[in-house]
Scaffold this motif. Sequence first.
Motif, PDB file in Angstrom:
ATOM      1  N   LEU A 134      -6.633  71.618  -3.337  1.00 31.46           N
ATOM      2  CA  LEU A 134      -7.126  72.323  -2.146  1.00 31.46           C
ATOM      3  C   LEU A 134      -7.474  71.375  -0.999  1.00 31.46           C
ATOM      4  O   LEU A 134      -7.821  71.827   0.090  1.00 31.46           O
ATOM      5  N   LEU A 135      -7.396  70.059  -1.249  1.00 31.46           N
ATOM      6  CA  LEU A 135      -7.686  69.102  -0.168  1.00 31.46           C
ATOM      7  C   LEU A 135      -6.549  69.104   0.851  1.00 31.46           C
ATOM      8  O   LEU A 135      -5.397  69.381   0.512  1.00 31.46           O
ATOM      9  N   SER A 136      -6.860  68.733   2.100  1.00 28.66           N
ATOM     10  CA  SER A 136      -5.827  68.560   3.120  1.00 28.66           C
ATOM     11  C   SER A 136      -5.030  67.287   2.798  1.00 28.66           C
ATOM     12  O   SER A 136      -5.427  66.501   1.928  1.00 28.66           O
ATOM     13  N   GLY A 137      -3.928  67.081   3.528  1.00 30.96           N
ATOM     14  CA  GLY A 137      -3.103  65.883   3.305  1.00 30.96           C
ATOM     15  C   GLY A 137      -3.898  64.603   3.473  1.00 30.96           C
ATOM     16  O   GLY A 137      -3.795  63.672   2.671  1.00 30.96           O
ATOM     17  N   GLY A 138      -4.719  64.573   4.535  1.00 32.58           N
ATOM     18  CA  GLY A 138      -5.530  63.384   4.795  1.00 32.58           C
ATOM     19  C   GLY A 138      -6.542  63.145   3.688  1.00 32.58           C
ATOM     20  O   GLY A 138      -6.745  62.011   3.239  1.00 32.58           O
ATOM     21  N   GLU A 139      -7.159  64.231   3.218  1.00 34.20           N
ATOM     22  CA  GLU A 139      -8.141  64.103   2.133  1.00 34.20           C
ATOM     23  C   GLU A 139      -7.475  63.672   0.831  1.00 34.20           C
ATOM     24  O   GLU A 139      -8.044  62.900   0.058  1.00 34.20           O
ATOM     25  N   GLN A 140      -6.251  64.160   0.605  1.00 34.54           N
ATOM     26  CA  GLN A 140      -5.527  63.735  -0.600  1.00 34.54           C
ATOM     27  C   GLN A 140      -5.182  62.247  -0.529  1.00 34.54           C
ATOM     28  O   GLN A 140      -5.194  61.555  -1.538  1.00 34.54           O
ATOM     29  N   GLN A 141      -4.874  61.761   0.688  1.00 37.79           N
ATOM     30  CA  GLN A 141      -4.614  60.321   0.833  1.00 37.79           C
ATOM     31  C   GLN A 141      -5.887  59.532   0.531  1.00 37.79           C
ATOM     32  O   GLN A 141      -5.848  58.484  -0.113  1.00 37.79           O
ATOM     33  N   MET A 142      -7.030  60.046   0.996  1.00 38.14           N
ATOM     34  CA  MET A 142      -8.306  59.391   0.710  1.00 38.14           C
ATOM     35  C   MET A 142      -8.565  59.362  -0.795  1.00 38.14           C
ATOM     36  O   MET A 142      -9.026  58.359  -1.347  1.00 38.14           O
ATOM     37  N   LEU A 143      -8.247  60.477  -1.463  1.00 32.61           N
ATOM     38  CA  LEU A 143      -8.440  60.546  -2.916  1.00 32.61           C
ATOM     39  C   LEU A 143      -7.513  59.560  -3.633  1.00 32.61           C
ATOM     40  O   LEU A 143      -7.935  58.858  -4.562  1.00 32.61           O
ATOM     41  N   ALA A 144      -6.256  59.491  -3.179  1.00 35.72           N
ATOM     42  CA  ALA A 144      -5.307  58.548  -3.795  1.00 35.72           C
ATOM     43  C   ALA A 144      -5.800  57.114  -3.612  1.00 35.72           C
ATOM     44  O   ALA A 144      -5.706  56.275  -4.525  1.00 35.72           O
ATOM     45  N   PHE A 145      -6.348  56.816  -2.463  1.00 29.66           N
ATOM     46  CA  PHE A 145      -6.894  55.500  -2.169  1.00 29.66           C
ATOM     47  C   PHE A 145      -8.096  55.228  -3.090  1.00 29.66           C
ATOM     48  O   PHE A 145      -8.178  54.189  -3.753  1.00 29.66           O
ATOM     49  N   GLY A 146      -9.006  56.204  -3.157  1.00 32.32           N
ATOM     50  CA  GLY A 146     -10.172  56.066  -4.034  1.00 32.32           C
ATOM     51  C   GLY A 146      -9.763  55.873  -5.488  1.00 32.32           C
ATOM     52  O   GLY A 146     -10.319  55.036  -6.200  1.00 32.32           O
ATOM     53  N   ARG A 147      -8.758  56.625  -5.919  1.00 29.79           N
ATOM     54  CA  ARG A 147      -8.282  56.508  -7.304  1.00 29.79           C
ATOM     55  C   ARG A 147      -7.739  55.099  -7.560  1.00 29.79           C
ATOM     56  O   ARG A 147      -7.948  54.526  -8.628  1.00 29.79           O
ATOM     57  N   GLY A 148      -7.060  54.537  -6.552  1.00 28.47           N
ATOM     58  CA  GLY A 148      -6.535  53.173  -6.680  1.00 28.47           C
ATOM     59  C   GLY A 148      -7.619  52.119  -6.810  1.00 28.47           C
ATOM     60  O   GLY A 148      -7.387  51.032  -7.332  1.00 28.47           O
ATOM     61  N   LEU A 149      -8.813  52.445  -6.324  1.00 29.28           N
ATOM     62  CA  LEU A 149      -9.927  51.488  -6.403  1.00 29.28           C
ATOM     63  C   LEU A 149     -10.656  51.552  -7.744  1.00 29.28           C
ATOM     64  O   LEU A 149     -11.438  50.671  -8.078  1.00 29.28           O
ATOM     65  N   MET A 150     -10.376  52.602  -8.523  1.00 25.33           N
ATOM     66  CA  MET A 150     -11.142  52.845  -9.756  1.00 25.33           C
ATOM     67  C   MET A 150     -10.900  51.802 -10.845  1.00 25.33           C
ATOM     68  O   MET A 150     -11.725  51.632 -11.727  1.00 25.33           O
ATOM     69  N   SER A 151      -9.752  51.128 -10.798  1.00 24.78           N
ATOM     70  CA  SER A 151      -9.470  50.124 -11.833  1.00 24.78           C
ATOM     71  C   SER A 151     -10.062  48.768 -11.466  1.00 24.78           C
ATOM     72  O   SER A 151      -9.779  47.784 -12.129  1.00 24.78           O
ATOM     73  N   ASP A 152     -10.868  48.728 -10.400  1.00 25.95           N
ATOM     74  CA  ASP A 152     -11.548  47.498 -10.000  1.00 25.95           C
ATOM     75  C   ASP A 152     -10.558  46.392  -9.606  1.00 25.95           C
ATOM     76  O   ASP A 152     -10.630  45.271 -10.101  1.00 25.95           O
ATOM     77  N   PRO A 153      -9.597  46.726  -8.732  1.00 28.11           N
ATOM     78  CA  PRO A 153      -8.541  45.760  -8.422  1.00 28.11           C
ATOM     79  C   PRO A 153      -9.025  44.612  -7.530  1.00 28.11           C
ATOM     80  O   PRO A 153     -10.012  44.754  -6.810  1.00 28.11           O
ATOM     81  N   ARG A 172       1.075  60.156  -2.285  1.00 20.63           N
ATOM     82  CA  ARG A 172      -0.268  60.368  -2.881  1.00 20.63           C
ATOM     83  C   ARG A 172      -0.275  60.669  -4.388  1.00 20.63           C
ATOM     84  O   ARG A 172      -1.032  60.078  -5.128  1.00 20.63           O
ATOM     85  N   GLN A 173       0.515  61.709  -4.808  1.00 20.48           N
ATOM     86  CA  GLN A 173       0.586  62.068  -6.225  1.00 20.48           C
ATOM     87  C   GLN A 173      -0.775  62.307  -6.878  1.00 20.48           C
ATOM     88  O   GLN A 173      -1.070  61.770  -7.942  1.00 20.48           O
ATOM     89  N   VAL A 174      -1.603  63.106  -6.216  1.00 18.33           N
ATOM     90  CA  VAL A 174      -2.857  63.508  -6.869  1.00 18.33           C
ATOM     91  C   VAL A 174      -2.552  64.693  -7.787  1.00 18.33           C
ATOM     92  O   VAL A 174      -1.559  65.398  -7.617  1.00 18.33           O
ATOM     93  N   PHE A 175      -3.401  64.872  -8.804  1.00 18.65           N
ATOM     94  CA  PHE A 175      -3.220  65.985  -9.725  1.00 18.65           C
ATOM     95  C   PHE A 175      -3.893  67.214  -9.113  1.00 18.65           C
ATOM     96  O   PHE A 175      -5.093  67.183  -8.829  1.00 18.65           O
ATOM     97  N   ALA A 176      -3.138  68.293  -8.912  1.00 12.06           N
ATOM     98  CA  ALA A 176      -3.621  69.427  -8.126  1.00 12.06           C
ATOM     99  C   ALA A 176      -4.727  70.234  -8.811  1.00 12.06           C
ATOM    100  O   ALA A 176      -5.707  70.602  -8.167  1.00 12.06           O
ATOM    101  N   SER A 177      -4.584  70.524 -10.104  1.00  6.75           N
ATOM    102  CA  SER A 177      -5.566  71.394 -10.771  1.00  6.75           C
ATOM    103  C   SER A 177      -6.886  70.704 -11.086  1.00  6.75           C
ATOM    104  O   SER A 177      -7.947  71.281 -10.871  1.00  6.75           O
ATOM    105  N   PRO A 178      -6.845  69.470 -11.609  1.00 10.21           N
ATOM    106  CA  PRO A 178      -8.132  68.821 -11.906  1.00 10.21           C
ATOM    107  C   PRO A 178      -8.968  68.615 -10.639  1.00 10.21           C
ATOM    108  O   PRO A 178      -8.434  68.573  -9.532  1.00 10.21           O
ATOM    109  N   SER A 179     -10.274  68.489 -10.843  1.00 13.58           N
ATOM    110  CA  SER A 179     -11.179  68.303  -9.707  1.00 13.58           C
ATOM    111  C   SER A 179     -10.983  66.920  -9.095  1.00 13.58           C
ATOM    112  O   SER A 179     -10.346  66.038  -9.677  1.00 13.58           O
ATOM    113  N   VAL A 180     -11.568  66.742  -7.911  1.00 13.21           N
ATOM    114  CA  VAL A 180     -11.552  65.447  -7.222  1.00 13.21           C
ATOM    115  C   VAL A 180     -12.168  64.385  -8.133  1.00 13.21           C
ATOM    116  O   VAL A 180     -11.599  63.306  -8.331  1.00 13.21           O
ATOM    117  N   ALA A 181     -13.327  64.716  -8.724  1.00  9.42           N
ATOM    118  CA  ALA A 181     -14.011  63.751  -9.598  1.00  9.42           C
ATOM    119  C   ALA A 181     -13.142  63.381 -10.800  1.00  9.42           C
ATOM    120  O   ALA A 181     -13.080  62.214 -11.202  1.00  9.42           O
TER     121      ALA A 181
END
Length: 238
Positions: free
Chosen positions: A133-152, A85-94
Amino acid sequence: MLVVSDLHVRYGKVSAVTDIGLTVEPGRITLVLGANGAGKSTTLRTIAGLVEPTAGSIELDGESLLGVKAHRVVKRGISLVPEGRQVFASPSVAENLRIGGYSSNPEKRTRNTELAYDLFPILRERKDGPAGLLSGGEQQMLAFGRGLMSDPKYIMMDEPSMGLAPAIVDTVMGSVREIADRGLGVLMVEQNAEAGLLVADDVVVVNRGESVFSGSAEEARSHSSVVSAFLGEEALGA
Ligand SMILES: Nc1ncnc2c1ncn2[C@@H]1O[C@H](COP(=O)(O)OP(=O)(O)O)[C@@H](O)[C@H]1O
Ligand SMILES: [Mg+2]
């Protein structure tokens, strides 16, 4: 179409990939199955421009991606959701989503942020809180969402099911399917064959850096002995 042929990759003296070939088509999910150390992550990292291959070709819609730097690969429409996943822990989800869309214009960024929140409503609920503070599953969702942000046009996912409870795996796989149904090409790598085969269209099995099986998901299921020979019975939930 994304086409990888005869890929060879070394880390110094270590051969990580010796002959991997695969194809990803828009609107379809190509699943790469293989045991730990088979060369799956290396293949994704090479396509992403993070590692240079020693031989082989990588073509996107007929144009070579060899020698193209990682940030240019993103610009060309290929995004990587990394292992762990490699989400950034301190910054917000947004804020994590905004980082993923750094190269997009504000209009696309807003549209893709909404897409991520629609796919994963929990991210909208948690958008102002720290991602750590997200759970593992939520962090995976965030990583997935982040991957969509570059309009791939193509999104690569490295072991999205790893470490997740079965119910969460189903949610993540369901959203992978939904993204493909919206027209993206998905290249998903998994050790968990049972999870990946829930949604895959095409399957490549890799063993010690080589593709040893390639066919439809239906064929992979009916040749479960092929899959289990390289992954172990437990990969199919036997
Ligand atoms: N940075 C690295 N340096 C040296 N060897 C590596 C590196 N990354 C991976 N390898 C080796 O390359 C092979 C393939 O690794 P990897 O692509 O991570 O496999 P997988 O993702 O299928 O588990 C393994 O033998 C691994 O030890
Ligand atoms: Mg890996």
